[in-house]
Design an enzyme around this catalytic site. Structure first.
Site, PDB file in Angstrom:
ATOM      1  N   CYS A 156       0.967  -1.195  -0.033  1.00 41.43           N
ATOM      2  CA  CYS A 156       0.063   0.213  -0.056  1.00 41.43           C
ATOM      3  C   CYS A 156       0.804   1.369   0.109  1.00 41.43           C
ATOM      4  O   CYS A 156       0.681   2.186  -0.675  1.00 41.43           O
ATOM      5  CB  CYS A 156      -1.046  -0.017   1.255  1.00 41.43           C
ATOM      6  SG  CYS A 156      -0.142  -0.059   2.919  1.00 41.43           S
ATOM      7  N   HIS A 179       1.520   4.860   9.884  1.00 42.91           N
ATOM      8  CA  HIS A 179       0.828   4.017   9.229  1.00 42.91           C
ATOM      9  C   HIS A 179      -0.151   3.658  10.312  1.00 42.91           C
ATOM     10  O   HIS A 179      -0.101   3.468  11.735  1.00 42.91           O
ATOM     11  CB  HIS A 179       1.562   3.010   8.840  1.00 42.91           C
ATOM     12  CG  HIS A 179       0.887   1.727   7.921  1.00 42.91           C
ATOM     13  ND1 HIS A 179      -0.021   1.170   8.168  1.00 42.91           N
ATOM     14  CD2 HIS A 179       1.268   1.882   6.415  1.00 42.91           C
ATOM     15  CE1 HIS A 179      -0.479   0.539   7.172  1.00 42.91           C
ATOM     16  NE2 HIS A 179       0.192   0.826   5.936  1.00 42.91           N
TER      17      HIS A 179
END
Length: 479
Positions: A287, A314
């Site tokens: 990602c 994150h």
């Protein structure tokens, strides 16, 4: 003199009435002819009247003026009469092109625009199997099901999981139906227990229970030449993933994690043109790699990047512990819900697998934070050329609106926007223009990304390319 409130309401109601009349025509063209309509890349298929109006309003960012629904309604109505072959039609660009002709003959104009795909017949679609049904697997299922109306693209045929309990099927269906981050499923879901089948918006999904990737005969379920998406992360190299190809019915394997060895790691929009028929096993990278690589490409192409550091903030993932417990990884055993956890990321090095010119140029770290979704990458870049904040922001804004990477890069300027505002974003990354810092040849960019949904959209784009299910663009464009 200010207009009375009633005038504004009348204008709104007129827009809503036109949008409501568009919906059945958009749906019929999609289901019967594989015609996908959008406004500057924002799909109108399956959207509400309010969503359609919002898409037309978005056009102001590009064309200064809001796109008139009267213009697009006339185009859609004429297309419904023409009944064209498969096409991806951008109504905003089509309306602008017709305006420029100063012609009154809309039908002749549209037939000319559609001439290149007039003889294109809808395809039978490609079978897709999801190996694993976790966070990414369920989002992939949602996206593919949402795109299944025409039956000419991707056909989600099965999911493969290890059986967790006697009521496993019901639990899998409920996890697809409800999501704490992304909300309820857009449609209806039921199960056929005696056949181990989930029915989602009419899509029949066979649930296959298996502990061994090489032991399933998919042809027994009528699945052939399928694209299998392994989102378990258990196998990351060609040898491990190659077990899937030993099964009847599987033609290609796509990994939703960074691949090891010589495997092609694809960031859609950046290096998907490198995919060949020989690539039977490939990776959709991570990602974070998907979020930063398109932005890095734009900056490198324009200014050159000498060196850089990527710091990712994150959201926590299922790999971490809710409360302190043993974990084989450093620090990840500490409670994800209570701590910021400093850890490593391979995204900085992985960029070079999609953009070889970044080999050895980037370093990176990650800080896991107590939020369930949406992350941020901070790019600290040393450039070959000096620039200004205004110049770099304008470059990224234009790319996000009309550039070749417009489906990967979004650009926002808002002093009130926060991470939850990006849940459900279908872009790989969103540049926060107000946060950009530039001093001479040093640029610091802040890129938000929905590390679940935005990444899943990138994965689906790769699957569509592997399946050859991208219809021709109308009007044709090179950007």
């Amino acid at each position: 003199m200010n207009q009375p409130a009633a005038t504004h309401l009348e204008s709104w109601n007129a827009k809503q009435e036109l949008a409501e009349r568009m919906i059945p025509m958009i749906g019929q063209l999609y289901r019967d002819h594989d015609v996908v309509m959008s406004v500057h890349g924002r799909t109108l298929v399956g959207q509400s009247a309010i969503d359609i109006i919002r898409a037309h309003s978005f056009a102001r960012k590009i064309d200064v003026n809001e796109l008139p629904l009267t213009e697009t309604f006339a185009i859609i109505e004429t297309l419904a009469a023409i009944q064209p072959g498969p096409a991806s039609i951008d109504l905003a660009l089509l309306a602008a092109a017709f305006r420029a002709t100063e012609s009154a003959d809309l039908e002749s104009f549209l037939r000319e625009q559609l001439a290149s795909n007039a003889d294109t017949a809808p395809t039978a679609g490609s079978d897709v199997v999801l190996y694993g049904f976790g966070r990414i697997g369920r989002l992939l299922a949602r996206i593919i099901i949402d795109h299944s109306g025409s039956e000419n693209g991707l056909n989600l045929r099965a999911i493969v999981v290890r059986k967790g309990s006697e009521n496993d099927l019901e639990k899998r269906a409920n996890l697809l139906r409800r999501d704490s981050v992304h909300g309820p499923f857009n449609g209806t879901i039921s199960i056929i227990p005696e056949e181990n089948v989930i029915l989602a918006n009419g899509v029949r999904i066979q649930v296959i229970y298996s502990n061994d990737p090489a032991s399933v005969d998919y042809t027994a379920y009528g699945i052939n030449n399928a694209i299998l998406v392994d989102n378990t992360g258990r196998w990351r190299d060609a040898e491990g993933l190659g077990q899937h190809l030993q099964n009847n019915g599987i033609a290609r394997v796509l990994l939703t994690a960074p691949g090891k060895g010589d495997m092609l790691n694809v960031v859609y929009g950046v290096n998907n043109d490198k995919i060949t028929d020989a690539d039977t096993i490939l990776s959709a990278a991570s990602c974070t790699t998907n979020a930063i690589t398109p932005v890095l490409k734009v900056i490198n192409d324009e200014y050159g990047v000498k060196q850089g550091h990527v710091e990712t903030v994150h959201a926590y993932t299922n790999d971490q512990n809710l409360i302190d417990n043993f974990h084989k990884g450093d620090r990840r055993g500490r409670s994800a819900a209570l701590n910021m956890v400093l850890t490593e990321t391979g995204a900085a090095k992985a960029v070079a697998k999609a953009l070889p010119e970044f080999e050895g140029k980037l370093t990176g770290n990650a800080i896991r934070v107590p939020t369930p979704d949406v992350s941020m990458a901070v790019l600290n870049l040393q450039l070959e050329k000096e620039t200004t904040r205004e110049e770099i922001n304008e470059l990224l804004r234009q790319v996000s609106l009309t550039g070749a990477l417009r489906t990967q890069i979004e650009y926002v300027e808002s002093s009130e926007i926060v991470s939850m505002d990006f849940v459900g974003s279908n872009r790989a990354g969103i540049v926060d223009g107000l946060a950009t810092i530039v001093t001479g040849s040093t640029a610091i960019l802040y890129v938000w990304y929905d590390n679940e949904y935005g990444y899943s959209c990138q994965v689906v784009r790769i699957i569509e390319q592997l399946a050859g299910s991208h219809p021709a663009q109308v009007p044709a464009r090179n950007a």
